[in-house]
Scaffold this motif. Structure first.
Motif, mmCIF file in Angstrom:
data_model
loop_
_atom_site.group_PDB
_atom_site.id
_atom_site.type_symbol
_atom_site.label_atom_id
_atom_site.label_comp_id
_atom_site.label_asym_id
_atom_site.label_seq_id
_atom_site.Cartn_x
_atom_site.Cartn_y
_atom_site.Cartn_z
ATOM 1 N N VAL A 11 6.830 74.971 44.576
ATOM 2 C CA VAL A 11 5.384 74.937 44.801
ATOM 3 C C VAL A 11 5.111 73.797 45.774
ATOM 4 O O VAL A 11 5.469 72.640 45.502
ATOM 5 C CB VAL A 11 4.612 74.746 43.479
ATOM 6 C CG1 VAL A 11 3.109 74.641 43.750
ATOM 7 C CG2 VAL A 11 4.890 75.898 42.526
ATOM 8 N N ILE A 12 4.498 74.122 46.897
ATOM 9 C CA ILE A 12 4.297 73.122 47.945
ATOM 10 C C ILE A 12 2.829 72.692 47.952
ATOM 11 O O ILE A 12 1.939 73.515 48.159
ATOM 12 C CB ILE A 12 4.708 73.701 49.319
ATOM 13 C CG1 ILE A 12 6.164 74.153 49.226
ATOM 14 C CG2 ILE A 12 4.521 72.677 50.439
ATOM 15 C CD1 ILE A 12 6.404 75.476 49.861
ATOM 16 N N GLY A 13 2.609 71.402 47.698
ATOM 17 C CA GLY A 13 1.240 70.890 47.554
ATOM 18 C C GLY A 13 0.952 70.742 46.077
ATOM 19 O O GLY A 13 0.821 71.746 45.358
ATOM 20 N N LEU A 14 0.873 69.493 45.568
ATOM 21 C CA LEU A 14 0.696 69.284 44.123
ATOM 22 C C LEU A 14 -0.687 68.726 43.812
ATOM 23 O O LEU A 14 -0.848 67.735 43.111
ATOM 24 C CB LEU A 14 1.798 68.355 43.598
ATOM 25 C CG LEU A 14 3.212 68.935 43.722
ATOM 26 C CD1 LEU A 14 4.262 67.907 43.318
ATOM 27 C CD2 LEU A 14 3.362 70.204 42.877
ATOM 28 N N GLY A 15 -1.708 69.384 44.357
ATOM 29 C CA GLY A 15 -3.088 68.969 44.112
ATOM 30 C C GLY A 15 -3.702 69.721 42.944
ATOM 31 O O GLY A 15 -3.002 70.135 42.018
ATOM 32 N N TYR A 16 -5.009 69.914 43.020
ATOM 33 C CA TYR A 16 -5.761 70.533 41.932
ATOM 34 C C TYR A 16 -5.293 71.953 41.616
ATOM 35 O O TYR A 16 -5.485 72.443 40.503
ATOM 36 C CB TYR A 16 -7.259 70.545 42.263
ATOM 37 C CG TYR A 16 -7.911 69.215 41.980
ATOM 38 C CD1 TYR A 16 -8.478 68.942 40.737
ATOM 39 C CD2 TYR A 16 -7.940 68.214 42.947
ATOM 40 C CE1 TYR A 16 -9.054 67.720 40.457
ATOM 41 C CE2 TYR A 16 -8.507 66.979 42.680
ATOM 42 C CZ TYR A 16 -9.066 66.739 41.431
ATOM 43 O OH TYR A 16 -9.634 65.519 41.154
ATOM 44 N N ILE A 17 -4.705 72.642 42.587
ATOM 45 C CA ILE A 17 -4.215 73.999 42.343
ATOM 46 C C ILE A 17 -2.697 73.987 42.167
ATOM 47 O O ILE A 17 -2.166 74.565 41.213
ATOM 48 C CB ILE A 17 -4.603 74.936 43.516
ATOM 49 C CG1 ILE A 17 -6.126 74.979 43.679
ATOM 50 C CG2 ILE A 17 -4.024 76.340 43.297
ATOM 51 C CD1 ILE A 17 -6.895 75.354 42.431
ATOM 52 N N GLY A 18 -1.998 73.311 43.087
ATOM 53 C CA GLY A 18 -0.535 73.352 43.080
ATOM 54 C C GLY A 18 0.065 72.808 41.794
ATOM 55 O O GLY A 18 0.979 73.424 41.213
ATOM 56 N N LEU A 19 -0.437 71.661 41.320
ATOM 57 C CA LEU A 19 0.172 71.058 40.123
ATOM 58 C C LEU A 19 -0.022 71.930 38.875
ATOM 59 O O LEU A 19 0.960 72.234 38.176
ATOM 60 C CB LEU A 19 -0.342 69.628 39.902
ATOM 61 C CG LEU A 19 0.200 68.939 38.652
ATOM 62 C CD1 LEU A 19 1.721 68.897 38.636
ATOM 63 C CD2 LEU A 19 -0.363 67.524 38.506
ATOM 64 N N PRO A 20 -1.276 72.355 38.569
ATOM 65 C CA PRO A 20 -1.411 73.233 37.396
ATOM 66 C C PRO A 20 -0.585 74.515 37.534
ATOM 67 O O PRO A 20 0.013 74.976 36.561
ATOM 68 C CB PRO A 20 -2.910 73.560 37.367
ATOM 69 C CG PRO A 20 -3.570 72.469 38.134
ATOM 70 C CD PRO A 20 -2.581 72.002 39.165
ATOM 71 N N THR A 21 -0.516 75.068 38.748
ATOM 72 C CA THR A 21 0.257 76.301 38.951
ATOM 73 C C THR A 21 1.736 76.030 38.673
ATOM 74 O O THR A 21 2.394 76.781 37.944
ATOM 75 C CB THR A 21 0.069 76.821 40.399
ATOM 76 O OG1 THR A 21 -1.330 76.997 40.631
ATOM 77 C CG2 THR A 21 0.785 78.142 40.620
ATOM 78 N N ALA A 22 2.250 74.942 39.238
ATOM 79 C CA ALA A 22 3.661 74.593 39.023
ATOM 80 C C ALA A 22 3.934 74.418 37.530
ATOM 81 O O ALA A 22 4.956 74.888 37.009
ATOM 82 C CB ALA A 22 3.996 73.311 39.780
ATOM 83 N N ALA A 23 3.018 73.747 36.841
ATOM 84 C CA ALA A 23 3.232 73.461 35.417
ATOM 85 C C ALA A 23 3.200 74.735 34.577
ATOM 86 O O ALA A 23 4.008 74.908 33.662
ATOM 87 C CB ALA A 23 2.181 72.464 34.932
ATOM 88 N N ILE A 24 2.266 75.639 34.907
ATOM 89 C CA ILE A 24 2.168 76.896 34.141
ATOM 90 C C ILE A 24 3.423 77.742 34.363
ATOM 91 O O ILE A 24 3.965 78.343 33.424
ATOM 92 C CB ILE A 24 0.917 77.703 34.604
ATOM 93 C CG1 ILE A 24 -0.364 76.976 34.208
ATOM 94 C CG2 ILE A 24 0.966 79.137 34.103
ATOM 95 C CD1 ILE A 24 -0.999 77.405 32.924
ATOM 96 N N ILE A 25 3.892 77.795 35.603
ATOM 97 C CA ILE A 25 5.099 78.593 35.883
ATOM 98 C C ILE A 25 6.288 77.972 35.138
ATOM 99 O O ILE A 25 7.108 78.676 34.550
ATOM 100 C CB ILE A 25 5.389 78.663 37.399
ATOM 101 C CG1 ILE A 25 4.207 79.286 38.156
ATOM 102 C CG2 ILE A 25 6.649 79.491 37.665
ATOM 103 C CD1 ILE A 25 4.319 79.189 39.672
ATOM 104 N N ALA A 26 6.346 76.638 35.161
ATOM 105 C CA ALA A 26 7.451 75.950 34.481
ATOM 106 C C ALA A 26 7.402 76.239 32.976
ATOM 107 O O ALA A 26 8.438 76.414 32.333
ATOM 108 C CB ALA A 26 7.374 74.448 34.748
#
Ligand code: SAJ
Length: 432
Positions: A11-26
């Motif tokens: 996930v590239i970009g760990l802002g308001y969208i990238g971080l929650p998305t990365a965490a949910i996928i993880a």
């Protein structure tokens, strides 16, 4: 996941969208590498902490990092899926700037192998996903890219906009429906398989350009509807009507649902995305442009009206209630409340106090104004004029008994039972 282990998803970009998305996928079991250009962000998340405020995100990130399902880096690594969630701001003259998307695409291109899926989630002008495809094709002539080959392409490229609401991001990431626009139908099908792994809402496939426009249209639609409410509030002021009462009554009609007026539209989505449509269709996007003007104009209107009230009472202390761009969040970017408070602080200096339970200190811009950050009880005890700019729950819950004697300019309609200050002044005069 050890440092050597290949991630399934980057996930590239760990802002308001990238971080929650990365965490949910993880959390769904995949090995995720989160990539960001900011070393502080990369380190914070690697330590299981977060750099943004969002309901339940801290616990989720802590869990997936400690289980080794999410790690972070400044550098991309080969993986099977690349999700790009970087900012797409606009530059001078409201021209969309997709340079971060193209930079991320360049980095992704260097890691690609046959079978990989690339998805863009950033809000983008129509045609951006095709530009990414063209860039990949140029950088990786060894790969067959979708839409430019008559054979089965080596990779899949799609656009899938996020549509989550700050404050409810984790819930909406899972439950909202998603539009998945492929460069080709095959690309859309590949991306669909990926999203089905963690989205419970319905995932609907389409082409990339339609998905790009859909995202812009959603936010322009909301901007327009808020503009209607804001315009009504200005008309109601002129006609000496209570706009909240009028809206409440009109909304009893089964097909009417007017939104709420406020001090203007803030955040980094609704006040930005309509410009992407205006930029592409300047002569045609008349209503959309007018809505932007109405909502931006409302900020100046609120500043002016507040200043008029304060100027009439030079000895009274003023509480500006809230700086956030909307209720119950700590996000002050593009905030109309912050803009109004700053205008007033610059004009009236130490007469202005600011109440913002979501801030530990005032933003830098306030430093030379003389305005102070005070807590709510101090404001209730010592301020006589209240300028309500944000509808935080903690403000809404102040009982009438604690504010009945205040002069209030309530731009959010949070205290419907508050005597209007003109009437209140009259009442006080009659009583004396
Ligand atoms: N606002 C009003 N009156 C209202 C509703 C909102 O003045 O009745 C103001 C808010 O106070 C705020 C601004 O509008 O200043 C935007 O707030 P919001 O809650 O409408 O939206 P955002 O910016 O937090 O999130 C929007 C959402 N889009 C839509 O609802 C169509 C969200 O679903 C998107 O994912 C997000 O933009 C985004 O990232 O694009």
């Amino acid at each position: 996941m050890s440092l050597q282990e290949k991630p399934d998803i980057c996930v590239i970009g760990l802002g308001y969208i990238g971080l929650p998305t990365a965490a949910i996928i993880a959390r769904s079991g995949s090995k995720v590498l989160g990539v960001d250009v900011n070393p502080a962000v990369v380190e914070t998340i690697a330590a299981g902490k977060i750099h943004i405020e969002e309901v339940d995100l801290d616990g989720l990130v802590k869990g997936v990092v400690s289980r080794g399902n999410l790690r972070t880096s400044l550098q991309l690594e080969p993986s099977d899926v690349f999700v790009i969630a970087v900012p797409t701001p606009f530059t001078e003259g409201h021209v969309p700037d997709i340079s971060y998307v193209l930079e991320a695409t360049t980095n992704v291109a260097a890691c690609l192998k046959p079978g990989d899926i690339i998805v863009l989630e950033s809000t983008s002008p129509v045609g951006t996903t095709e530009k990414m495809r063209d860039l990949i094709s140029k950088l990786r002539p060894d790969l067959k890219v979708p839409g430019l080959t008559s054979e089965i392409p080596d990779i899949a490229i799609a656009y899938c906009p996020e549509r989550v609401l700050p404050g409810k991001i984790l819930e909406e990431l899972i439950n909202n429906d998603r539009s998945i626009g492929g460069i080709t139908p095959r690309c859309a099908r590949k991306a669909l398989t990926f999203y089905k792994g963690f989205v419970r809402g319905e995932c609907v496939t389409t082409d990339a350009r339609s998905a790009e426009m859909t995202k812009l249209v959603e936010n322009a639609y909301r901007d327009l509807n808020i503009a209607f409410a804001n315009e009504l509030s200005v008309i109601a002021d002129k006609m000496e009507l209570d706009v909240w009462e009028v809206i409440k009554l009109a909304n009893r009609h089964p097909r009417v649902n007017i939104l709420q007026p406020g001090p203007g539209v803030g955040g980094h989505c609704i006040a930005v995305d309509p410009w992407f449509i205006i930029h592409s269709a300047k002569d045609e996007a008349k209503l959309i442009k007018t809505a932007r003007d109405v909502n931006d104009g409302k900020v100046d209107y609120v500043s002016k009206k507040s200043a008029e009230l304060i100027a009439k009472h030079p000895t009274k202390r003023v509480a500006c209630m809230g700086l956030a761009f909307k209720a119950n969040i700590d996000d002050f970017r593009e905030s109309p409340a912050k803009k109004v408070a700053l205008d007033l602080a610059q004009e009236f200096g130490a007469q202005i106090d600011i109440v913002e339970p979501f801030a530990a200190e005032l933003p830098e811009e306030f430093s030379s104004t003389g305005a102070k950050l005070i807590d709510l009880d101090d404001a209730i005890e010592n301020c006589e004029i209240f300028i309500n700019l944000v509808d935080h729950d903690v403000f809404k819950s102040i009982p009438l008994a604690e504010r009945a004697q205040k002069m209030v300019y309530d731009t959010r309609g949070i205290w419907p039972d508050q005597p209007r200050y003109e009437d209140q002044a009259l009442d006080l005069k009659l009583a004396s």
